[in-house]
Design a protein around this motif. Structure first.
Motif, PDB file in Angstrom:
ATOM      1  N   ARG A  52      -7.676   1.416  -0.636  1.00  0.00           N
ATOM      2  CA  ARG A  52      -7.288   0.008  -0.600  1.00  0.00           C
ATOM      3  C   ARG A  52      -8.333  -0.823   0.134  1.00  0.00           C
ATOM      4  O   ARG A  52      -8.821  -0.432   1.193  1.00  0.00           O
ATOM      5  CB  ARG A  52      -5.946  -0.154   0.107  1.00  0.00           C
ATOM      6  CG  ARG A  52      -4.828   0.678  -0.510  1.00  0.00           C
ATOM      7  CD  ARG A  52      -4.341   0.087  -1.802  1.00  0.00           C
ATOM      8  NE  ARG A  52      -3.177   0.794  -2.319  1.00  0.00           N
ATOM      9  CZ  ARG A  52      -2.364   0.303  -3.249  1.00  0.00           C
ATOM     10  NH1 ARG A  52      -2.600  -0.887  -3.767  1.00  0.00           N
ATOM     11  NH2 ARG A  52      -1.328   1.004  -3.676  1.00  0.00           N
ATOM     12  N   ALA A  53      -8.648  -1.976  -0.425  1.00  0.00           N
ATOM     13  CA  ALA A  53      -9.566  -2.907   0.232  1.00  0.00           C
ATOM     14  C   ALA A  53      -8.815  -3.677   1.314  1.00  0.00           C
ATOM     15  O   ALA A  53      -7.695  -4.145   1.095  1.00  0.00           O
ATOM     16  CB  ALA A  53     -10.157  -3.868  -0.796  1.00  0.00           C
ATOM     17  N   VAL A  54      -9.426  -3.803   2.472  1.00  0.00           N
ATOM     18  CA  VAL A  54      -8.796  -4.510   3.579  1.00  0.00           C
ATOM     19  C   VAL A  54      -8.945  -6.014   3.358  1.00  0.00           C
ATOM     20  O   VAL A  54     -10.064  -6.516   3.209  1.00  0.00           O
ATOM     21  CB  VAL A  54      -9.439  -4.108   4.919  1.00  0.00           C
ATOM     22  CG1 VAL A  54      -8.827  -4.898   6.068  1.00  0.00           C
ATOM     23  CG2 VAL A  54      -9.282  -2.623   5.153  1.00  0.00           C
ATOM     24  N   PRO A  55      -7.848  -6.750   3.335  1.00  0.00           N
ATOM     25  CA  PRO A  55      -7.955  -8.201   3.128  1.00  0.00           C
ATOM     26  C   PRO A  55      -8.519  -8.893   4.362  1.00  0.00           C
ATOM     27  O   PRO A  55      -8.372  -8.406   5.491  1.00  0.00           O
ATOM     28  CB  PRO A  55      -6.501  -8.630   2.880  1.00  0.00           C
ATOM     29  CG  PRO A  55      -5.683  -7.616   3.622  1.00  0.00           C
ATOM     30  CD  PRO A  55      -6.441  -6.316   3.506  1.00  0.00           C
ATOM     31  N   ASP A  56      -9.184 -10.031   4.148  1.00  0.00           N
ATOM     32  CA  ASP A  56      -9.677 -10.807   5.282  1.00  0.00           C
ATOM     33  C   ASP A  56      -8.522 -11.277   6.165  1.00  0.00           C
ATOM     34  O   ASP A  56      -8.645 -11.333   7.386  1.00  0.00           O
ATOM     35  CB  ASP A  56     -10.472 -12.019   4.800  1.00  0.00           C
ATOM     36  CG  ASP A  56     -11.775 -11.609   4.126  1.00  0.00           C
ATOM     37  OD1 ASP A  56     -12.308 -10.525   4.464  1.00  0.00           O
ATOM     38  OD2 ASP A  56     -12.257 -12.369   3.262  1.00  0.00           O
ATOM     39  N   ARG A  57      -7.419 -11.627   5.517  1.00  0.00           N
ATOM     40  CA  ARG A  57      -6.202 -12.003   6.243  1.00  0.00           C
ATOM     41  C   ARG A  57      -5.031 -11.304   5.570  1.00  0.00           C
ATOM     42  O   ARG A  57      -4.938 -11.276   4.335  1.00  0.00           O
ATOM     43  CB  ARG A  57      -5.994 -13.519   6.220  1.00  0.00           C
ATOM     44  CG  ARG A  57      -4.759 -13.959   7.019  1.00  0.00           C
ATOM     45  CD  ARG A  57      -4.552 -15.454   7.036  1.00  0.00           C
ATOM     46  NE  ARG A  57      -3.371 -15.796   7.825  1.00  0.00           N
ATOM     47  CZ  ARG A  57      -3.379 -16.576   8.888  1.00  0.00           C
ATOM     48  NH1 ARG A  57      -4.527 -17.115   9.296  1.00  0.00           N
ATOM     49  NH2 ARG A  57      -2.264 -16.836   9.551  1.00  0.00           N
ATOM     50  N   VAL A  58      -4.148 -10.721   6.364  1.00  0.00           N
ATOM     51  CA  VAL A  58      -3.019 -10.005   5.782  1.00  0.00           C
ATOM     52  C   VAL A  58      -2.038 -11.000   5.159  1.00  0.00           C
ATOM     53  O   VAL A  58      -1.958 -12.162   5.584  1.00  0.00           O
ATOM     54  CB  VAL A  58      -2.305  -9.139   6.838  1.00  0.00           C
ATOM     55  CG1 VAL A  58      -3.260  -8.097   7.407  1.00  0.00           C
ATOM     56  CG2 VAL A  58      -1.689  -9.981   7.942  1.00  0.00           C
ATOM     57  N   PRO A  59      -1.278 -10.594   4.143  1.00  0.00           N
ATOM     58  CA  PRO A  59      -0.306 -11.492   3.532  1.00  0.00           C
ATOM     59  C   PRO A  59       0.827 -11.835   4.498  1.00  0.00           C
ATOM     60  O   PRO A  59       1.022 -11.152   5.512  1.00  0.00           O
ATOM     61  CB  PRO A  59       0.200 -10.702   2.330  1.00  0.00           C
ATOM     62  CG  PRO A  59      -0.070  -9.282   2.649  1.00  0.00           C
ATOM     63  CD  PRO A  59      -1.308  -9.275   3.486  1.00  0.00           C
ATOM     64  N   PRO A  60       1.611 -12.875   4.194  1.00  0.00           N
ATOM     65  CA  PRO A  60       2.668 -13.311   5.120  1.00  0.00           C
ATOM     66  C   PRO A  60       3.653 -12.204   5.493  1.00  0.00           C
ATOM     67  O   PRO A  60       4.120 -12.149   6.637  1.00  0.00           O
ATOM     68  CB  PRO A  60       3.357 -14.437   4.348  1.00  0.00           C
ATOM     69  CG  PRO A  60       2.311 -14.972   3.426  1.00  0.00           C
ATOM     70  CD  PRO A  60       1.473 -13.789   3.042  1.00  0.00           C
ATOM     71  N   GLU A  61       3.983 -11.322   4.552  1.00  0.00           N
ATOM     72  CA  GLU A  61       4.943 -10.262   4.848  1.00  0.00           C
ATOM     73  C   GLU A  61       4.394  -9.316   5.925  1.00  0.00           C
ATOM     74  O   GLU A  61       5.126  -8.872   6.818  1.00  0.00           O
ATOM     75  CB  GLU A  61       5.273  -9.467   3.586  1.00  0.00           C
ATOM     76  CG  GLU A  61       5.945 -10.274   2.482  1.00  0.00           C
ATOM     77  CD  GLU A  61       4.956 -11.034   1.615  1.00  0.00           C
ATOM     78  OE1 GLU A  61       5.406 -11.666   0.642  1.00  0.00           O
ATOM     79  OE2 GLU A  61       3.736 -10.998   1.896  1.00  0.00           O
ATOM     80  N   TRP A  99       0.805  -1.221   0.000  1.00  0.00           N
ATOM     81  CA  TRP A  99       0.000   0.000   0.000  1.00  0.00           C
ATOM     82  C   TRP A  99       0.839   1.273   0.000  1.00  0.00           C
ATOM     83  O   TRP A  99       0.276   2.374   0.013  1.00  0.00           O
ATOM     84  CB  TRP A  99      -0.894   0.032   1.246  1.00  0.00           C
ATOM     85  CG  TRP A  99      -1.993  -0.978   1.260  1.00  0.00           C
ATOM     86  CD1 TRP A  99      -2.262  -1.938   0.331  1.00  0.00           C
ATOM     87  CD2 TRP A  99      -2.987  -1.115   2.277  1.00  0.00           C
ATOM     88  NE1 TRP A  99      -3.357  -2.677   0.696  1.00  0.00           N
ATOM     89  CE2 TRP A  99      -3.826  -2.198   1.885  1.00  0.00           C
ATOM     90  CE3 TRP A  99      -3.252  -0.453   3.474  1.00  0.00           C
ATOM     91  CZ2 TRP A  99      -4.912  -2.607   2.669  1.00  0.00           C
ATOM     92  CZ3 TRP A  99      -4.326  -0.863   4.246  1.00  0.00           C
ATOM     93  CH2 TRP A  99      -5.153  -1.931   3.840  1.00  0.00           C
ATOM     94  N   LEU A 100       2.162   1.150   0.004  1.00  0.00           N
ATOM     95  CA  LEU A 100       2.998   2.339   0.125  1.00  0.00           C
ATOM     96  C   LEU A 100       4.115   2.326  -0.906  1.00  0.00           C
ATOM     97  O   LEU A 100       5.303   2.238  -0.570  1.00  0.00           O
ATOM     98  CB  LEU A 100       3.573   2.442   1.549  1.00  0.00           C
ATOM     99  CG  LEU A 100       4.153   3.800   1.966  1.00  0.00           C
ATOM    100  CD1 LEU A 100       3.127   4.914   1.848  1.00  0.00           C
ATOM    101  CD2 LEU A 100       4.703   3.725   3.388  1.00  0.00           C
ATOM    102  N   PRO A 101       3.748   2.425  -2.183  1.00  0.00           N
ATOM    103  CA  PRO A 101       4.798   2.527  -3.199  1.00  0.00           C
ATOM    104  C   PRO A 101       5.607   3.798  -3.000  1.00  0.00           C
ATOM    105  O   PRO A 101       5.166   4.731  -2.317  1.00  0.00           O
ATOM    106  CB  PRO A 101       4.018   2.559  -4.514  1.00  0.00           C
ATOM    107  CG  PRO A 101       2.645   3.011  -4.149  1.00  0.00           C
ATOM    108  CD  PRO A 101       2.396   2.512  -2.760  1.00  0.00           C
ATOM    109  N   GLU A 102       6.757   3.851  -3.599  1.00  0.00           N
ATOM    110  CA  GLU A 102       7.708   4.931  -3.343  1.00  0.00           C
ATOM    111  C   GLU A 102       7.102   6.321  -3.517  1.00  0.00           C
ATOM    112  O   GLU A 102       7.354   7.239  -2.740  1.00  0.00           O
ATOM    113  CB  GLU A 102       8.924   4.772  -4.255  1.00  0.00           C
ATOM    114  CG  GLU A 102      10.045   5.750  -3.952  1.00  0.00           C
ATOM    115  CD  GLU A 102      11.274   5.483  -4.787  1.00  0.00           C
ATOM    116  OE1 GLU A 102      12.120   6.387  -4.880  1.00  0.00           O
ATOM    117  OE2 GLU A 102      11.382   4.381  -5.354  1.00  0.00           O
ATOM    118  N   GLY A 103       6.271   6.490  -4.521  1.00  0.00           N
ATOM    119  CA  GLY A 103       5.715   7.804  -4.805  1.00  0.00           C
ATOM    120  C   GLY A 103       4.685   8.283  -3.798  1.00  0.00           C
ATOM    121  O   GLY A 103       4.316   9.457  -3.781  1.00  0.00           O
TER     122      GLY A 103
END
Length: 374
Positions: free
Chosen positions: A308-317, A39-43
């Motif tokens: 951004r849509a909130v995922p049901d479960r966050v990714p492993p990272e 959710w936080l690309p460099e720009g």
């Protein structure tokens, strides 16, 4: 303008000390979690500048700013400085970055105001230190960056500014700054009989101050009614050029510094409601003393701003970021074992119920004032 998040590495390496409630990581967690979610690309990220001492004199006194700089340089304060400026106390201790860290918060809101000159939304999670007074530190706050946020927005063309505060603690420093200012609206929803024990229902400044102290147990359904019946009504009627939202997360159930019973859905709902009501929106942090709750809340709010849509479960990272957090509630004790929801999700379950006793009556009373005010 594409939404921007303003942060700094100073928050990663600084702490108020091993026993202080602000020993926990907060802004660095938001930065890491937002990046891990993609959710936080460099720009979208800007490093916060540090406000110069001269810029702080727009609200703080020269003696206080000088005392704060000297306290950081010498890592000590005299009894006279402690008594006059409340530096070196249990709440406002001497620590290595005690000038540079809050000055970075002020620099962040100043940059945000500049970026918002032509409209848009900016998140400054390091902001929200709403208790500081012109000549003294107060309630973990050395500099009052929300005051500078309003002043900087004015400098960049926003004549009327609405300041909304949903921290569990009343925004005494901000109200002190703007209670007599007809071009600033101040709305605070905070726990009653909670430090600093200001912000009574009857407090109103020149008429643009609306305080709603709420009882312990105040939950998501209560906040939804307050959002629609007070916050959005007042802001819409005021017709601001800019909105500043202080989104302290210490009102969530798991936070040790309040007895409110909110989830982060309450914060998201207030933000979503406010977003269309002005062309400029600055989102600040504030209180928050459970590292999982505050990191998840403020990252979720960044997701709201950036679509951004909130995922049901966050990714492993992202899960790895949350699992790496450590916290003992009292300092020096046993570390808290987080429930799985704290490390695998961003959105809390809704925490509602029957209306909490006392909320409806206070909301009706303040609604009467609103009708007369509008």
């Amino acid at each position: 303008m594409t939404p921007v998040l303003i942060g700094s590495e100073i928050y990663r390496g600084s702490s108020y000390g091993p026993w202080h409630p602000l020993r926990i990581p907060r802004v660095s967690t938001v930065m890491d979690l937002a990046r891990a979610l993609g959710w936080l690309p460099e720009g979208r990220f800007r490093a916060s500048p540090r406000a110069r001492a001269a810029a702080l004199l727009a609200w703080h006194t020269p003696d206080y700013v000088a005392a704060l700089e000297r306290a950081e340089a010498g890592q000590a304060v005299s009894e006279e400085v402690r008594a006059r400026h409340a530096l070196g106390t249990t709440s406002n201790p001497v620590f290595a970055e005690m000038f540079r860290r809050p000055a970075t918060g002020v620099g962040g809101v100043m940059l945000a105001a500049e970026l918002l000159r032509d409209g848009g939304a900016v998140h400054v999670p390091g902001g929200g230190t709403h208790h500081a007074f012109p000549d003294r530190a107060n309630g973990f706050c050395y500099l009052n960056d929300p005051v500078f946020a309003v002043l900087a927005l004015r400098r960049h063309g926003a004549r009327r500014v609405a300041y909304v505060d949903i921290d569990a603690h009343h925004c005494d420093g901000v109200e002190h700054a703007f209670a007599a200012d007809p071009d600033t609206l101040v709305v605070s929803v905070h726990e009653e009989d909670r430090w600093p024990r200001t912000g009574a229902l009857a407090d109103r400044g020149v008429g643009n101050v609306f305080n709603l102290p709420v009882p312990r147990g105040f939950h998501d359904d209560d906040m939804a009614r307050v959002r629609d019946g007070l916050i959005l009504r007042a802001v819409a009627a005021f017709r601001p050029d800019a909105i500043v939202l202080q989104s302290g997360s210490d009102g969530v159930t798991e936070d040790p510094q309040s007895r409110m019973a909110l989830s982060n859905n309450a914060h998201a709902g207030v933000l979503e409601g406010l977003r269309p009501l002005a062309p400029r929106l600055m989102l600040l942090g504030g209180g928050g003393y459970n590292p999982w709750s505050v990191g998840r809340c403020w990252t979720r709010l960044w997701g709201v701003l950036s679509g951004r849509a909130v995922p049901d479960r966050v990714p492993p990272e992202a899960e790895a970021v949350l699992r790496a957090l450590r916290w003992d509630r009292r300092g020096g004790g046993r570390a808290v074992e987080p429930p799985e929801a704290w490390v695998t999700t961003l959105a809390d379950h809704w925490r509602g119920g029957a209306p909490t006793e006392g909320v409806a009556g206070r909301l009706a009373e303040i609604s009467g004032r609103l009708r007369a005010w509008t």
